[in-house]
Write a protein that holds these residues in place. Sequence first.
Motif, PDB file in Angstrom:
ATOM      1  N   UNK A  19       8.130  -1.834  -6.053  1.00 51.99           N
ATOM      2  CA  UNK A  19       7.484  -0.903  -6.966  1.00 51.99           C
ATOM      3  C   UNK A  19       8.365  -0.630  -8.180  1.00 51.99           C
ATOM      4  N   UNK A  20       9.643  -0.369  -7.934  1.00 55.47           N
ATOM      5  CA  UNK A  20      10.554  -0.093  -9.040  1.00 55.47           C
ATOM      6  C   UNK A  20      10.728  -1.294  -9.957  1.00 55.47           C
ATOM      7  N   UNK A  21      10.772  -2.486  -9.377  1.00 54.85           N
ATOM      8  CA  UNK A  21      10.893  -3.699 -10.185  1.00 54.85           C
ATOM      9  C   UNK A  21       9.673  -3.865 -11.087  1.00 54.85           C
ATOM     10  N   UNK A  22       8.492  -3.616 -10.540  1.00 51.74           N
ATOM     11  CA  UNK A  22       7.269  -3.737 -11.345  1.00 51.74           C
ATOM     12  C   UNK A  22       7.221  -2.668 -12.427  1.00 51.74           C
ATOM     13  N   UNK A  23       7.647  -1.460 -12.105  1.00 56.57           N
ATOM     14  CA  UNK A  23       7.696  -0.383 -13.105  1.00 56.57           C
ATOM     15  C   UNK A  23       8.648  -0.746 -14.232  1.00 56.57           C
TER      16      UNK A  23
ATOM     17  N   UNK B  67       0.846  -1.195   0.000  1.00 58.79           N
ATOM     18  CA  UNK B  67       0.000   0.000   0.000  1.00 58.79           C
ATOM     19  C   UNK B  67       0.882   1.246   0.000  1.00 58.79           C
ATOM     20  N   UNK B  68       0.767   2.049  -1.058  1.00 62.51           N
ATOM     21  CA  UNK B  68       1.588   3.258  -1.198  1.00 62.51           C
ATOM     22  C   UNK B  68       0.720   4.465  -1.528  1.00 62.51           C
ATOM     23  N   UNK B  69      -0.460   4.503  -0.929  1.00 68.01           N
ATOM     24  CA  UNK B  69      -1.435   5.581  -1.156  1.00 68.01           C
ATOM     25  C   UNK B  69      -1.705   6.334   0.153  1.00 68.01           C
ATOM     26  N   UNK B  70      -0.644   6.588   0.908  1.00 66.79           N
ATOM     27  CA  UNK B  70      -0.810   7.167   2.243  1.00 66.79           C
ATOM     28  C   UNK B  70      -1.170   8.647   2.239  1.00 66.79           C
ATOM     29  N   UNK B  71      -1.033   9.314   1.093  1.00 67.94           N
ATOM     30  CA  UNK B  71      -1.484  10.696   1.009  1.00 67.94           C
ATOM     31  C   UNK B  71      -3.006  10.775   0.983  1.00 67.94           C
ATOM     32  N   UNK B  72      -3.663   9.647   0.642  1.00 65.33           N
ATOM     33  CA  UNK B  72      -5.126   9.590   0.690  1.00 65.33           C
ATOM     34  C   UNK B  72      -5.578   9.248   2.104  1.00 65.33           C
ATOM     35  N   UNK B  73      -4.995   8.212   2.664  1.00 62.47           N
ATOM     36  CA  UNK B  73      -5.175   7.878   4.075  1.00 62.47           C
ATOM     37  C   UNK B  73      -4.080   6.897   4.447  1.00 62.47           C
TER      38      UNK B  73
ATOM     39  N   UNK C 230      -0.421  -5.998  -7.199  1.00 66.24           N
ATOM     40  CA  UNK C 230      -0.460  -5.865  -5.749  1.00 66.24           C
ATOM     41  C   UNK C 230       0.131  -4.596  -5.192  1.00 66.24           C
ATOM     42  N   UNK C 231       0.293  -3.579  -6.045  1.00 63.48           N
ATOM     43  CA  UNK C 231       0.842  -2.283  -5.630  1.00 63.48           C
ATOM     44  C   UNK C 231      -0.254  -1.240  -5.742  1.00 63.48           C
ATOM     45  N   UNK C 232      -0.612  -0.613  -4.627  1.00 59.19           N
ATOM     46  CA  UNK C 232      -1.779   0.258  -4.594  1.00 59.19           C
ATOM     47  C   UNK C 232      -1.368   1.721  -4.483  1.00 59.19           C
ATOM     48  N   UNK C 233      -1.508   2.437  -5.606  1.00 58.42           N
ATOM     49  CA  UNK C 233      -1.206   3.861  -5.706  1.00 58.42           C
ATOM     50  C   UNK C 233      -2.393   4.554  -6.361  1.00 58.42           C
ATOM     51  N   UNK C 234      -2.563   5.821  -6.071  1.00 58.42           N
ATOM     52  CA  UNK C 234      -3.697   6.553  -6.629  1.00 58.42           C
ATOM     53  C   UNK C 234      -3.312   7.244  -7.930  1.00 58.42           C
TER      54      UNK C 234
ATOM     55  N   UNK D  76      -1.774   3.003 -15.942  1.00 62.33           N
ATOM     56  CA  UNK D  76      -0.571   2.663 -15.208  1.00 62.33           C
ATOM     57  C   UNK D  76      -0.880   2.195 -13.799  1.00 62.33           C
ATOM     58  N   UNK D  77      -1.780   2.914 -13.113  1.00 61.44           N
ATOM     59  CA  UNK D  77      -2.157   2.529 -11.754  1.00 61.44           C
ATOM     60  C   UNK D  77      -2.893   1.196 -11.743  1.00 61.44           C
TER      61      UNK D  77
END
Length: 377
Positions: free
Chosen positions: A369-373, A3-9, A328-332, A320-321
């Motif tokens: 995340x970087x590996x998946x990108x 989970x890498x969407x901590x700016x949302x919550x 399994x990588x959660x970004x907004x 992309x998101x």
Amino acid sequence: MIYLDNAATTFPKPRSVYNLWRSSMSVYGANPGRSGHAFSVKTAEAVYHSREICAEFFGGEVENTIFTLNCTSALNFAIKGAARRGSHFVMSDIEHNAVSRPVYAAARELGGSCTIFENTLDDDQTVKNAERAINENTSVLVCTAASNVIGRRNPISRLGELCKKRNICFIVDAAQGAGVLPLKMDSGINILCAAGHKGLYGPMGTGLMITDGKYPLKTIMEGGTGSASESIVQPEFTPDRFESGTINTAGVIALGAGVEFVKEKTPETILNHELSLCRKFCRGARELGITLYNDITEENSSKYAPVVSFNIGGMSASDGAALLSENGLYLRAGLHCAPLCHKKIGTIDGGTIRFSPSAFTTEGEVNALLKTLSTIR
């Protein structure tokens, strides 16, 4: 799941927050301030303790610390409450809709106006831009502590000095800064609005408005407060004046545990950890040819909160998101409710993908995340 969407919550929350929220549903199950029996008094005391924790954290007075539904409701209380007939507002060009929409609505309804100043990486220039935007009718300057899109910070202390010199109400949107940036009421802030569920690690459905009391605020909502019930007029005193109806009792009690967590770890430590992860991500993204809209480095870290916006080549942000989510990588992705900022960086048509770590994010998760990108590229 990463989970890498901590700016949302922020997620996960500290264990102390989960434990106190769960126990509050039974241990503090009465309505605070609405009855004289022991159960209600016990609950009211727990709410007051959380209020004390939040007030102390930001250097505010306990009675001027108001619990709200979220940061958006706090900003509406502050902006519309401070507005007067013909008010001129000043705000920056990186504002969230939680600022720009209430400002627009208040100016339209009261025959006022608004001027937007440019935020830059040069604090001197940003302050000069804000000062040029002020005119003889300016009554409110409102700005974010940090952009939720590109992490760009506003020089809050210096803007506070400017507002004090010009006798202007200074309202700060601390949704993206509370818990990581050094925000205190004695830095010239008249009204601070914060989200409980982001950098303060509280539950969703919690927020704060802290005022220094210098600028009296009109109400935008009235109702039962459990005090002065014999009067048809809303109480003048805080926090009751702005806490109509039953508050999110379990939520605000658990929020106190979140703030205690941040206080114990210290905002500086959390900020340094999250910025180091942002720098790591930016280095890796550059090597992969990822488009970065704020490239955080060792040299410019002091200008940013820990948020990075990016896109993957010619791929849309939403596509992309979606691919990241499948892995399994959660970004907004999208405009992040901040179209002013996306106009500024040239992404208004499709938005960006946003990377935002938390105190619990690890280097291994950034590597994943970087590996998946790299695979997507």
